[in-house]
Motif scaffolding. Structure first.
Motif, PDB file in Angstrom:
ATOM      1  N   GLY A 349       0.826  -1.189   0.000  1.00 45.94           N
ATOM      2  CA  GLY A 349       0.000   0.000   0.000  1.00 45.94           C
ATOM      3  C   GLY A 349       0.859   1.236   0.000  1.00 45.94           C
ATOM      4  O   GLY A 349       2.009   1.215   0.438  1.00 45.94           O
ATOM      5  N   ARG A 354      -3.327  -1.694   1.585  1.00 43.89           N
ATOM      6  CA  ARG A 354      -4.285  -1.912   0.507  1.00 43.89           C
ATOM      7  C   ARG A 354      -4.468  -3.403   0.197  1.00 43.89           C
ATOM      8  O   ARG A 354      -5.503  -3.812  -0.306  1.00 43.89           O
ATOM      9  CB  ARG A 354      -3.850  -1.165  -0.753  1.00 43.89           C
ATOM     10  CG  ARG A 354      -3.869   0.336  -0.629  1.00 43.89           C
ATOM     11  CD  ARG A 354      -5.297   0.861  -0.505  1.00 43.89           C
ATOM     12  NE  ARG A 354      -5.305   2.318  -0.315  1.00 43.89           N
ATOM     13  CZ  ARG A 354      -5.397   2.922   0.858  1.00 43.89           C
ATOM     14  NH1 ARG A 354      -5.469   2.178   1.974  1.00 43.89           N
ATOM     15  NH2 ARG A 354      -5.425   4.228   0.962  1.00 43.89           N
ATOM     16  N   ASP A 370      -7.978  -3.498   3.950  1.00 40.85           N
ATOM     17  CA  ASP A 370      -7.406  -2.283   4.557  1.00 40.85           C
ATOM     18  C   ASP A 370      -7.081  -2.479   6.029  1.00 40.85           C
ATOM     19  O   ASP A 370      -6.723  -1.533   6.728  1.00 40.85           O
ATOM     20  CB  ASP A 370      -8.333  -1.087   4.371  1.00 40.85           C
ATOM     21  CG  ASP A 370      -9.700  -1.281   5.012  1.00 40.85           C
ATOM     22  OD1 ASP A 370      -9.960  -2.391   5.517  1.00 40.85           O
ATOM     23  OD2 ASP A 370     -10.497  -0.327   5.011  1.00 40.85           O
TER      24      ASP A 370
END
Length: 898
Positions: A349, A354, A370
């Motif tokens: 991420g 992510r 997340d």
């Protein structure tokens, strides 16, 4: 969920220009998380984005500045009563920190780079050091004085239990049931970090049962940060420093979930299981909208269940996958994808999580999420247990047996409390150390130490645990190794098979970070000593100030007039604070010959000599006078600050050398008044029929006189540079003598003078003040006092050291300086010569007699000799000075010898 209303809303605090509402159960961190804050701090070295992780106060990610205090653990600090919160680092803001570019430039900052770079040219590193200090850190330290008013409390329980979990409560209850006095300490509110359920209910039952005992005491939100010999356990809470002196101790501080190392393991969105469970179960917040849970423990399944029930019920997100061993797969709730026997190998991420890469059955797959919740085993929070090597201390529960069940922890607590005579503490070693399988990822979140930096340090030859720790700084951050110490052990063990014995190292306090003002709680000057003339000074309008433990007059309202009274007429000063001793006996001379570097045996009766007191290293401890009385005994004086310690010095050397000496400390029973100025002799002659002319009391002489009906030992002294007499007398007669001197002095327009005038008077004569003009390694030659040392003596304290030091080149000296212009430099001003820093000013005043600034200061000898001119730089500006020789005022001493 991120925008959910706080439970029992109503309170709020300011956060960087925003108003953040908070509920009754909120911590600062939970209130901020509910308000949408995800960047809680920036990492120490690379300024990487950091978010909530443990929620137990064991990591550095949530450290913020709260009401002006930096490095506060916001995840365990209640939001109630907090006014202002700010993040400690980040420019222009923590959310968008330009200094995060340092992560891309990390190849310029390898491990230990500050030891090896910017060494040449030498002027570069001081500049770089200021930049490094500005970039690093957790927030500015407040400059204003603390308003803390904490006091100390002493406790003497039979049993101290540290930790209010199920093991600690069981131990405390068992001891209280046995009739013992028990004090239970927990750094939070008992049970507040546990999600609602059977475990929290059981903790409540045990707490209520314990609290019903009359012999039971509970300290919540109180941190025990060390175990010292005695045993003594200091405990800090919001109001007190508790000093606990127990007969025995039970440590039940539990464990912290294991920090996993893999690429991206520090990204916002990566959580420890207990932290995520607390966020959801206690605060009603979801750690993310798409959650992956990775666990290999039964406890991890409990966290998974808490997340699944709370997050799903409140519609804030969902647990999308569980990475678990096949043996635990059946415990995963329906509807959640199970990845059996999988391993998280990477988190990805840009600035936040992510996705995660999971490997199972030899294949890798990427999961979009997340939030990644990790529950991969426990590391005991055993810092306190490892401090207690020789004390009666036992561990209970997770701190001794990480991973034990709640039932096992409760049974363990009961058995521990029932141990009649516990064995000395054996720190836990039962947790299996993790394996550093990944070549990337952060081992230490506090200091930004990655696996590759470990490798570099190892390749450079730092292969012992101790050296590797110091060089890489791992375990030296805010968490004190709670998350990274196990990885340090694993790294060394993997590369040196057989070198690790398996026994844990001893720890040293503090186990938790502690403020210096908390350590000083309740500290007071033990006694406020007053001279016999204290009330007279106060009645005269004197400004009283501290001088060691004494209160002395700084001035009587006009320092300039007090100074002029001494230089032009006559003045009196209360010098009763001097240390005063009578030394007698057949070996009195031998004792003083040994402790003083000057000759004492040749001192004639009714004569005195200036003396120095040295330690065995040849360094200055104190100075004073030695006076030979008519009966062959001695009257010796020391400075006000050194007087108390002088007695032990005299007695220690008497015992060491087996001497027969009688020592009487007469500081309290004998007062002294200094009469100084050109007309001092005239004043004394008005009040005494005894002669006080130069023949009766020559310079360096003394005699007994009756002054204003008071028997006095009168000593000629020279500290202020004028004709001066010290009148030593019985303290009970001090007020009468003082009043008589002032009455007779009206004829001469006499004024008393205080310390402010004295400091200028002595400085004009170039006389030093011990402690102000000296430091820990001051020798007589460095401060121009060679005349007081007779190396021809065969023996005295410090002689051998002085011989050795004399063979070394002189690096610096205390030198007199004059400064023309409108002012003298400030004390503490830095000195420069030809642009190079050469020293600092220790004493400085404007001299009315010389119409210039005069100062003493330490000056280095860059070319083997001191510079002739210096530039003083202080908070106001620059002042040019000239290094001189000898006293500034009356260099030949004609006035004091009158």
């Amino acid at each position: 969920m991120a925008t959910a209303e706080p439970r029992s809303a109503g309170a709020s605090f300011e956060f960087e220009g925003r108003t953040i509402p908070s509920g009754a159960d909120d911590t600062i961190a939970s209130a901020l998380f509910r308000a949408g804050v995800r960047t809680f701090s920036r990492s120490f070295k690379y300024h990487r984005r950091r978010s909530l992780y443990c929620l137990s106060g064991d990591c550095p990610n949530c450290l913020m500045t709260v009401d002006g205090e930096p490095a506060v653990r916001t995840c365990v600090t209640p939001a109630a009563s907090v006014r202002r919160v700010a993040r400690g680092a980040g420019w222009p803001s923590a959310d968008r920190d330009a200094l995060s570019i340092l992560w891309r430039l990390r190849w310029l900052m390898p491990v230990g780079f500050y030891y090896k770079s910017m060494i040449r040219p030498r002027w570069l590193f001081p500049i770089a050091e200021r930049v490094i200090r500005r970039i690093a850190g957790l927030g500015p330290v407040p400059r204003e004085p603390s308003e803390s008013a904490k006091e100390r409390l002493n406790h003497h329980p039979d049993v101290l239990v540290i930790g209010g979990g199920i093991a600690g409560l069981a131990a405390a209850l068992a001891a209280a049931d046995g009739g013992e006095r028990v004090l239970l300490v927990d750094e939070g509110a008992i049970g507040e970090r546990i999600a609602p359920g059977a475990l929290r209910d059981r903790i409540g039952v045990l707490r209520d049962a314990f609290a019903r005992h009359a012999s039971a005491s509970i300290l919540e939100r109180a941190t025990a940060f060390g175990i010292f010999e005695g045993p003594l356990v200091p405990v800090i809470d919001a109001d007190f420093l508790h000093l606990v002196h127990p007969a025995r101790i039970v440590v039940a501080t539990g464990a912290v979930e294991r920090h996993a190392v893999f690429p991206g393991n520090d990204l916002p969105g990566v959580w420890l299981g207990r932290g995520a469970s607390r966020l959801a179960g206690v605060h009603g917040l979801s750690p993310g909208r798409a959650i992956v849970v990775a666990t290999n423990t039964a406890e991890g399944l409990l966290h998974l269940d808490v997340l699944h029930r709370n997050v799903t019920r409140q519609g804030g997100g969902a647990v999308v996958a569980a990475v678990v061993p096949a043996s635990l797969a059946s415990g995963v709730p329906a509807g959640i994808e199970v990845i059996a026997d999988g391993t998280v190998v990477e988190a990805s991420g840009s600035g936040a999580l992510r996705s995660v890469v999971v490997e199972a059955a030899g294949r890798r797959r990427t999961l979009r999420c997340d939030a990644l919740v990790l529950s991969l085993g426990l590391e005991p929070r055993d810092g306190l247990l490892r401090q207690a090597e020789f004390e009666a201390v036992l561990g209970a529960g997770d701190v001794a047996r990480p991973g034990c069940s709640a039932e096992e922890a409760e049974d363990d607590g009961r058995r521990t409390a029932g141990a009649a005579v516990p064995e000395p503490a054996a720190a836990s070693s039962q947790s299996s150390a993790p394996q550093l399988g990944s070549a990337e990822g952060f081992v230490c979140l506090c200091e930004d130490v990655a696996v590759e930096e470990f490798e570099h340090a190892w390749d450079e030859g730092y292969r012992s645990t101790e050296l590797l720790k110091r060089y890489s700084t791992v375990t030296m951050g805010a968490c004190q190794g709670a998350l990274c110490h196990a990885h340090l052990k694993a790294f060394v063990r993997q590369r040196s098979p057989g070198s690790w014995t398996g026994s844990p190292t001893r720890a040293r306090p503090p186990a938790r970070t502690v403020r210096l003002e908390d350590l000083a709680a309740g500290a007071r000057v033990p006694l406020e000593h007053h001279t016999s003339l204290h009330e007279r000074h106060v009645a005269s309008g004197a400004l009283m100030d501290w001088a060691g433990t004494w209160k002395r007059p700084s001035n009587y309202g006009d320092v300039a007039q007090e100074y002029r009274a001494v230089r032009e007429r006559v003045s009196v000063m209360d010098v009763s604070t001097l240390g005063k001793y009578r030394v007698a006996g057949p070996d009195a001379t031998a004792l003083l010959e040994h402790i003083y570097p000057c000759h004492v045996g040749d001192l004639k009766p009714w004569r005195s000599r200036y003396t120095l007191l040295l330690n065995e290293a040849g360094y200055l401890l104190d100075d004073g006078m030695v006076c030979k009385l008519g009966d062959g005994s001695y009257y010796v004086t020391f400075t006000s600050s050194g007087g108390d310690g002088a007695e032990s010095w005299l007695r220690d050397w008497t015992d060491e050398r087996g001497l027969t000496v009688h020592i009487a400390n007469v500081t309290a029973s004998r007062s002294a008044i200094n009469v100084a100025g050109p007309r001092a002799r005239e004043l004394l002659s008005r009040l005494s029929s005894d002669a006080c002319d130069a023949q009766a009391i020559p310079y360096g002489g003394l005699r007994e006189m009756v002054v204003a009906g008071v028997n006095c030992l009168v000593i000629r002294v020279a500290f202020v540079g004028e004709l001066s007499f010290e009148l030593h007398h019985a303290s009970r007669q001090s007020e009468a003598l003082w009043d008589s001197l002032l009455d007779a002095g009206r004829e001469f327009d006499m004024l008393p003078h205080g310390l402010d005038a004295l400091k200028l008077l002595r400085l004009e004569k170039g006389h030093i003040l011990i402690g102000q003009d000296t430091d820990f390694d001051t020798t007589p030659s460095k401060v121009g006092l060679d005349f007081a040392v007779k190396m021809s003596k065969p023996d005295f304290v410090g002689r051998t050291a002085l011989e050795r030091i004399a063979k070394l080149p002189r690096e610096r000296s205390l030198l007199p300086m004059t400064f023309a212009g409108a002012r003298a430099p400030e004390e503490g001003a830095q000195l420069f010569a030809d642009g190079a820093h050469v020293g600092n000013v220790t004493s400085s005043r404007w001299s009315p007699a010389l119409d210039c600034g005069v100062a003493l200061g330490w000056v280095r000898h860059p070319d083997g000799a001191p510079p002739s001119r210096v530039m003083a730089r202080d908070t106001i500006g620059h002042t040019e000075g000239v290094v001189t020789k000898g006293p500034f005022y009356d260099p030949k001493g004609e006035r004091l010898r009158a």
